[in-house]
Design a protein around this motif. Structure first.
Motif, PDB file in Angstrom:
ATOM      1  N   VAL A 180      -6.575  12.265  -2.159  1.00  0.00           N
ATOM      2  CA  VAL A 180      -7.104  11.883  -0.845  1.00  0.00           C
ATOM      3  C   VAL A 180      -8.274  10.920  -0.995  1.00  0.00           C
ATOM      4  O   VAL A 180      -8.375   9.918  -0.268  1.00  0.00           O
ATOM      5  CB  VAL A 180      -7.522  13.142  -0.058  1.00  0.00           C
ATOM      6  N   ALA A 181      -9.181  11.195  -1.951  1.00  0.00           N
ATOM      7  CA  ALA A 181     -10.326  10.318  -2.163  1.00  0.00           C
ATOM      8  C   ALA A 181      -9.884   8.929  -2.612  1.00  0.00           C
ATOM      9  O   ALA A 181     -10.452   7.908  -2.175  1.00  0.00           O
ATOM     10  CB  ALA A 181     -11.266  10.939  -3.197  1.00  0.00           C
ATOM     11  N   ILE A 182      -8.871   8.849  -3.457  1.00  0.00           N
ATOM     12  CA  ILE A 182      -8.384   7.554  -3.927  1.00  0.00           C
ATOM     13  C   ILE A 182      -7.733   6.785  -2.781  1.00  0.00           C
ATOM     14  O   ILE A 182      -7.884   5.560  -2.672  1.00  0.00           O
ATOM     15  CB  ILE A 182      -7.408   7.751  -5.098  1.00  0.00           C
ATOM     16  N   LEU A 183      -7.006   7.480  -1.918  1.00  0.00           N
ATOM     17  CA  LEU A 183      -6.410   6.822  -0.757  1.00  0.00           C
ATOM     18  C   LEU A 183      -7.481   6.259   0.170  1.00  0.00           C
ATOM     19  O   LEU A 183      -7.338   5.141   0.696  1.00  0.00           O
ATOM     20  CB  LEU A 183      -5.516   7.807   0.002  1.00  0.00           C
ATOM     21  N   VAL A 184      -8.547   7.003   0.375  1.00  0.00           N
ATOM     22  CA  VAL A 184      -9.650   6.505   1.204  1.00  0.00           C
ATOM     23  C   VAL A 184     -10.306   5.294   0.548  1.00  0.00           C
ATOM     24  O   VAL A 184     -10.635   4.295   1.210  1.00  0.00           O
ATOM     25  CB  VAL A 184     -10.681   7.628   1.448  1.00  0.00           C
ATOM     26  N   LEU A 185     -10.494   5.365  -0.763  1.00  0.00           N
ATOM     27  CA  LEU A 185     -11.073   4.233  -1.487  1.00  0.00           C
ATOM     28  C   LEU A 185     -10.186   2.999  -1.383  1.00  0.00           C
ATOM     29  O   LEU A 185     -10.679   1.879  -1.176  1.00  0.00           O
ATOM     30  CB  LEU A 185     -11.265   4.612  -2.960  1.00  0.00           C
ATOM     31  N   ALA A 186      -8.889   3.178  -1.504  1.00  0.00           N
ATOM     32  CA  ALA A 186      -7.963   2.050  -1.394  1.00  0.00           C
ATOM     33  C   ALA A 186      -8.013   1.428  -0.014  1.00  0.00           C
ATOM     34  O   ALA A 186      -7.883   0.207   0.133  1.00  0.00           O
ATOM     35  CB  ALA A 186      -6.543   2.506  -1.717  1.00  0.00           C
ATOM     36  N   ALA A 187      -8.216   2.241   1.011  1.00  0.00           N
ATOM     37  CA  ALA A 187      -8.299   1.705   2.365  1.00  0.00           C
ATOM     38  C   ALA A 187      -9.604   0.962   2.616  1.00  0.00           C
ATOM     39  O   ALA A 187      -9.655   0.063   3.459  1.00  0.00           O
ATOM     40  CB  ALA A 187      -8.152   2.837   3.380  1.00  0.00           C
ATOM     41  N   VAL A 231      -1.273   0.220  -2.204  1.00  0.00           N
ATOM     42  CA  VAL A 231      -0.432   1.017  -3.113  1.00  0.00           C
ATOM     43  C   VAL A 231      -0.738   0.666  -4.563  1.00  0.00           C
ATOM     44  O   VAL A 231      -0.816   1.555  -5.433  1.00  0.00           O
ATOM     45  CB  VAL A 231       1.057   0.790  -2.790  1.00  0.00           C
ATOM     46  N   ILE A 232      -0.948  -0.615  -4.853  1.00  0.00           N
ATOM     47  CA  ILE A 232      -1.280  -1.025  -6.223  1.00  0.00           C
ATOM     48  C   ILE A 232      -2.592  -0.392  -6.660  1.00  0.00           C
ATOM     49  O   ILE A 232      -2.698   0.160  -7.769  1.00  0.00           O
ATOM     50  CB  ILE A 232      -1.354  -2.561  -6.314  1.00  0.00           C
ATOM     51  N   LEU A 233      -3.610  -0.447  -5.787  1.00  0.00           N
ATOM     52  CA  LEU A 233      -4.893   0.155  -6.147  1.00  0.00           C
ATOM     53  C   LEU A 233      -4.767   1.663  -6.324  1.00  0.00           C
ATOM     54  O   LEU A 233      -5.335   2.234  -7.266  1.00  0.00           O
ATOM     55  CB  LEU A 233      -5.940  -0.163  -5.075  1.00  0.00           C
TER      56      LEU A 233
END
Length: 310
Positions: A223-230, A241-243
């Motif tokens: 979840v944290a990585i998804l927030v960071l990617a956004a 998606v790449i990040l």
């Protein structure tokens, strides 16, 4: 003067020596940074041309050949662009020397084993930052710029043919400073993301995190990585998606590295006699007894038919 006062005055001498040593290292680091900044300021135009290459390639792929279209909105903007490039370039050029000064200040206070543990992290940190910056510059920024340029609209600006209905064209004529700020944001953000294995491995070596703990919080890390990617990427699904794939892969690599650190530490403690294999057996038996106590049905004897007797 009492004996206690003498001890206090004697103990203040090493502190003053450490402060003087720190001042010397900071002065050397500042001078190296200024020299690197001056060097980059003299060649800021080629550096700027290199940084704008992804934009020019993205525009050329869309048929917009010629000038990349960056302009100076403010009179002083060109000067600040040169200063920004000089600051970033000066830091990159002087970082090896600054890291050496940091090492020479810290190393005398470390044991030999601590030096061997700390030095690899000092070397791997800039290497991982360079890999992250290269990934951002050569992979992420072309995709991001292509996404942003997709909002252009042919019309009176981009189109050669006259239109009767007065369709307004939307053409990119970006600010040089804004473009540089966005590019530096991508480079720094991905460079810091690639520090994840170095940071978690160092924390694992210090005993602050464990491979088991990192594995247990994997869903929260996703979840944290998804927030960071956004946050650090444009609203483009492909870039996000790449990040996510890259940073999550780094997280899994971090778990594997921490597990290796724990394995080596256990082997060293076992060789020194601080860790006994019998303790592991006793801990395993205690864990098994606890599991059986929590689920009595599993510990019931078998009646020969494959069912447990009550």
């Amino acid at each position: 003067m009492t004996t206690a006062d003498d001890e206090i005055e004697d103990s203040s001498a090493p502190l003053i020596e450490h402060l003087a040593e720190l001042r010397t290292r900071l002065i050397h680091s500042a001078v190296a940074f200024i020299i690197g900044m001056v060097i980059c300021f003299t060649v800021w135009n080629p550096i700027f041309n290199f940084l704008t290459q992804p934009l020019c390639d993205a525009m050329a792929a869309r048929g917009q050949t010629g000038d990349c279209g960056l302009i100076l909105i403010k009179l002083q903007e060109g000067f600040f662009v040169a200063i920004s490039i000089s600051l970033l370039g000066g830091l990159c050029l002087s970082f090896p020397y600054i890291a050496l000064q940091m090492w020479r200040f810290v190393a005398p206070g470390l044991y030999k084993s601590e030096k061997g543990a700390f030095l690899p992290f000092l070397i791997s940190s800039p290497v991982m930052f360079f890999l992250g910056a290269s990934f951002a510059f050569y992979v992420v920024t072309p995709l991001a710029f292509d996404f942003f340029l997709g909002f252009q609209q042919p019309g009176s600006v981009l189109g050669d043919e006259a239109t009767d209905n007065g369709i307004a064209g939307i053409a990119f004529q970006g600010s040089a400073q804004e473009y540089l700020s966005l590019t530096i944001k991508f480079i720094v953000a991905f460079g810091l993301c690639f520090q994840l294995p170095v940071l978690l491995t160092l924390m694992g070596k210090a005993g602050l995190v464990s491979s088991e703990g990192l594995g247990n919080v994997r869903k929260y890390a996703v979840v944290a990585i998804l927030v960071l990617a956004a946050l650090v990427t444009p609203p483009d699904v492909i870039t996000q998606v790449i990040l996510f794939v890259v940073v999550y892969g780094l997280y899994e690599i971090s778990i594997w590295l921490v597990r290796r650190v724990e394995k080596k530490r256990d082997e060293r403690l076992r060789a020194e006699g601080y860790f006994d294999d019998e303790d592991e057996v006793m801990e395993s038996e205690a864990a098994a007894d606890t599991a059986m106590a929590e689920d009595p049905a599993d510990s019931a004897p078998d009646d020969g038919t494959g069912r447990k007797n009550d």
